[in-house]
Write an enzyme that holds these catalytic residues in place. Structure first.
Site, mmCIF file in Angstrom:
data_model
loop_
_atom_site.group_PDB
_atom_site.id
_atom_site.type_symbol
_atom_site.label_atom_id
_atom_site.label_comp_id
_atom_site.label_asym_id
_atom_site.label_seq_id
_atom_site.Cartn_x
_atom_site.Cartn_y
_atom_site.Cartn_z
ATOM 1 N N LYS A 1 0.831 -1.206 0.000
ATOM 2 C CA LYS A 1 0.000 0.000 0.000
ATOM 3 C C LYS A 1 0.864 1.254 0.000
ATOM 4 C CE LYS A 1 -3.849 0.240 2.430
ATOM 5 N NZ LYS A 1 -4.806 0.397 3.541
ATOM 6 N N GLY B 1 -5.385 -4.888 5.447
ATOM 7 C CA GLY B 1 -4.554 -5.839 4.703
ATOM 8 C C GLY B 1 -5.118 -7.239 4.676
ATOM 9 N N ARG B 2 -5.543 -7.746 5.814
ATOM 10 C CA ARG B 2 -6.033 -9.119 5.884
ATOM 11 C C ARG B 2 -7.437 -9.261 5.282
ATOM 12 N NH1 ARG B 2 -5.368 -6.654 10.568
ATOM 13 N NH2 ARG B 2 -7.085 -6.335 12.041
ATOM 14 N N HIS C 1 -4.240 -37.944 10.727
ATOM 15 C CA HIS C 1 -3.007 -38.681 10.995
ATOM 16 C C HIS C 1 -1.927 -37.761 11.550
ATOM 17 C CE1 HIS C 1 -4.413 -42.394 9.017
ATOM 18 N NE2 HIS C 1 -5.123 -41.551 8.282
ATOM 19 N N LYS D 1 8.606 -4.781 14.596
ATOM 20 C CA LYS D 1 9.151 -4.075 13.428
ATOM 21 C C LYS D 1 10.135 -2.992 13.853
ATOM 22 C CE LYS D 1 5.254 -4.524 10.200
ATOM 23 N NZ LYS D 1 4.234 -3.760 9.441
ATOM 24 N N GLU E 1 -4.969 -11.881 14.040
ATOM 25 C CA GLU E 1 -4.544 -10.497 13.943
ATOM 26 C C GLU E 1 -5.712 -9.560 14.237
ATOM 27 O OE1 GLU E 1 -1.211 -9.050 11.236
ATOM 28 O OE2 GLU E 1 -2.971 -8.269 10.188
ATOM 29 N N GLU F 1 9.991 -5.935 4.165
ATOM 30 C CA GLU F 1 10.220 -7.244 3.553
ATOM 31 C C GLU F 1 9.811 -7.237 2.077
ATOM 32 O OE1 GLU F 1 8.633 -8.107 7.814
ATOM 33 O OE2 GLU F 1 8.273 -6.655 6.217
#
Length: 569
Positions: A213, A273-274, A391, A516, A360, A219
């Site tokens: 954005k 964002g999510r 399993h 951060k 979050e 990153e």
């Protein structure tokens, strides 16, 4: 800081707290024998069926949960979200991911402006651009068609689109549209992820989509610079404009990076964002892979749930019911976790996406007014597709800790297999487990039953299943693009319901900021130590020791090399 009123101060909350003792006296074996109760706990919408009869609730419990929703002003809070009020108060923003999949003629306002035309302007731009790339009218610097896409993003800019991409990979319609194309995601700043994202690809046939954005996310921007170097070292710096596009609002930095601002696709502050998979964040890479018409079906599926969530009465409202049941399990029965168990390999990335979306959003310790919560909020989400999970961690779910489970299945397989001579088809085998596991959790197996089966006495305790372990089942008619959109929206709204009732802000994420800022200090130290030989200082003993050891072990790493060194693929 506003009012300090908490939902736990209401009579509805206190009533449910008292009611827990009544529920503790019951067992799901007995509750499941009440046919009228079970029938009342089945809800249908658009071909999907929700069965929550295996939750540790009575009809009375559900009524009390409705009263809790009233005490929390749930209906009003939902309306405030849809009307564009700044319900994300800590960031002073609207929360309007529903506008991302609204029809052209809908009116959804933020700050007095209808945002739907802006949304469709971007969608139309994506439709046009993706069709040009897919048809070969937009080509790379060497004139070759761009068949491969690498989408760079992290968190919500990665997990949501990856979930949808994985879900569509084996859908027959989507598969046909994606023939000859590849879509990969580069999220981790670990150079290993760079290798995995680029192995087998060639710069001349690759388009890179940078999702950020602000165009400042550490990153993502380091990965973007890495991909820029990958392209320019092979094709020259002028090739970047043909091989890289952006999803961003910061056109100045986009242009400075070397991407043509006309190839930037916008999204807005009212998109968290999510919650952004239905924006250009997800729609652009997915349209490049599958074509816009397939992705539009996904958006329409999400939109159908948006309308259902807004208008359906609570007793028929799937996201509301799921949210209320989560509140009951977490805050009243004291179950901190939830297992998301899709019986479809196509949904293998669903649990990781919901893990971020839920944890979050609702991993908060204070109310929206800044008051410390005297009750637990948020869930620990995890999951794996069945039957793989059976399993793996089902042992703990059956005989260890009690973890409420969401079982998700589809009536039709994306890719049915029918083998001659087999008792059932592969999908029937899968779904046999989908139907059996909730009953195993609910009913368990008693020592008396084991005695009747002549199980040796020394194994009785080992083979006893206590049962009374809650779950719910969501059966979808199929798993096409529309159904995938519906599933996404159900969970988005479920999480909002939880936050609205807990009285927290599900739409900020201050908890990710501290790490951060501390990483920035470490980054400066690493640079100073590498370039000037400065000793590690200003950190606690533990961090100082670890950093020093790391620097010693990597002292042969090149510092500011004359040319970029990329992995040898």
């Amino acid at each position: 800081m506003g009012s300090s009123t908490l939902i736990s101060d209401t009579d509805a909350w206190k009533d449910l707290k008292s009611h827990v003792e009544d529920i503790k006296k019951t067992h799901l074996r007995d509750l499941m024998s009440d046919t009228a109760r079970c029938q009342s706990m089945m809800v249908e919408f658009d071909g999907m069926l929700l069965d929550y009869s295996r939750q540790r609730v009575t009809v009375n419990t559900v009524d009390k949960l409705y009263k809790l929703a009233e005490a929390a002003y749930l209906k009003e809070k939902i309306k405030r979200m849809y009307s564009g009020e700044h319900i994300n108060s800590t960031e002073n923003r609207s929360v309007l991911h529903v506008a991302l999949r609204a029809s052209r003629d809908e009116v959804i306002c933020s700050d007095g402006k209808n945002v739907v035309p802006d949304v469709w302007n971007v969608l139309d731009k994506i439709r046009d651009f993706s069709e040009r790339v897919r048809s070969g009218s937009w080509v790379g610097a060497t004139g070759k068609a761009l068949k491969d896409v690498i989408a760079i993003g992290i968190g919500g800019s990665f997990l949501g689109p990856l979930f949808v991409h994985t879900a569509l990979q084996t859908d027959p319609e989507a598969m046909e549209c994606a023939k000859g194309r590849q879509l990969r995601f580069l999220a981790n700043v670990d150079p290993t992820d760079v290798v995995r994202s680029t192995v087998g690809l060639k710069p001349e046939t690759t388009l890179v989509v940078v999702v950020s954005k602000t165009f400042t996310t550490a990153e993502s921007m380091l990965n973007a610079r890495t991909m820029r170097e990958w392209i320019s070292s092979a094709l020259g710096t002028s090739a970047v404009a043909k091989h890289m596009v952006a999803v961003s609002t910061n056109l100045l930095l986009v242009e400075k990076f070397g991407i043509d601002p006309s190839n930037a696709f916008a999204f807005w502050d009212w998109v968290g964002g999510r919650y952004s998979v239905c924006s250009a964040v997800g729609v652009l890479p997915l349209s490049l892979q599958y074509g816009f018409p397939v992705v539009e079906k996904f958006l329409k599926g999400a939109s159908s749930i948006d309308q259902h969530f807004y208008s359906a009465p609570f007793e028929k409202n799937i996201p509301v019911l799921l949210g209320l049941l989560s509140i009951w399990n977490v805050s009243f029965l004291g179950y901190p976790a939830r297992a998301i168990l899709p019986y479809s390999q196509a949904l293998e990335k669903f649990a990781p996406h919901i893990q971020q979306l839920s944890m979050e959003s609702n991993g908060k310790g204070v109310s929206i007014d800044g008051v410390p919560l005297p009750y637990e909020a948020g869930e620990i989400d995890f999951g794996e597709p069945g039957t793989n999970g059976q399993h793996s961690f089902y042992q703990l779910i059956h005989q260890g800790r009690v973890i409420p489970c969401d079982f998700i299945g589809s009536a039709k397989s994306q890719q049915p297999i029918h083998l001659k001579g087999e008792v059932v088809s592969n999908h029937d085998e899968l779904m046999s487990n989908f139907f059996a596991q909730p009953d195993a959790l609910a009913f368990g197996k008693t020592p008396e039953e084991l005695h009747k089966e002549n199980v040796p006495q020394h194994l009785i305790s080992h083979k006893t299943f206590s049962g009374n372990r809650p779950s719910l089942s969501l059966l979808l008619p199929a798993l096409n693009a529309c159904n995938v959109g519906q599933l996404l929206a159900i969970y988005e709204h479920r999480i909002a319901v939880e936050g609205f009732i807990w009285g927290i802000n599900s739409f900020d994420q201050w908890g990710v900021e501290l790490g951060k800022s501390l990483a920035t200090q470490v980054r400066k130290q690493l640079h100073a130590s590498r370039t000037k030989g400065e000793p590690v200082k200003g950190f606690n003993f533990s961090t100082t020791t670890l950093l020093t050891r790391y620097l010693e072990a990597t002292q042969d790493a090149p510092v500011d090399p004359p040319v970029s060194l990329l992995p040898r693929i």
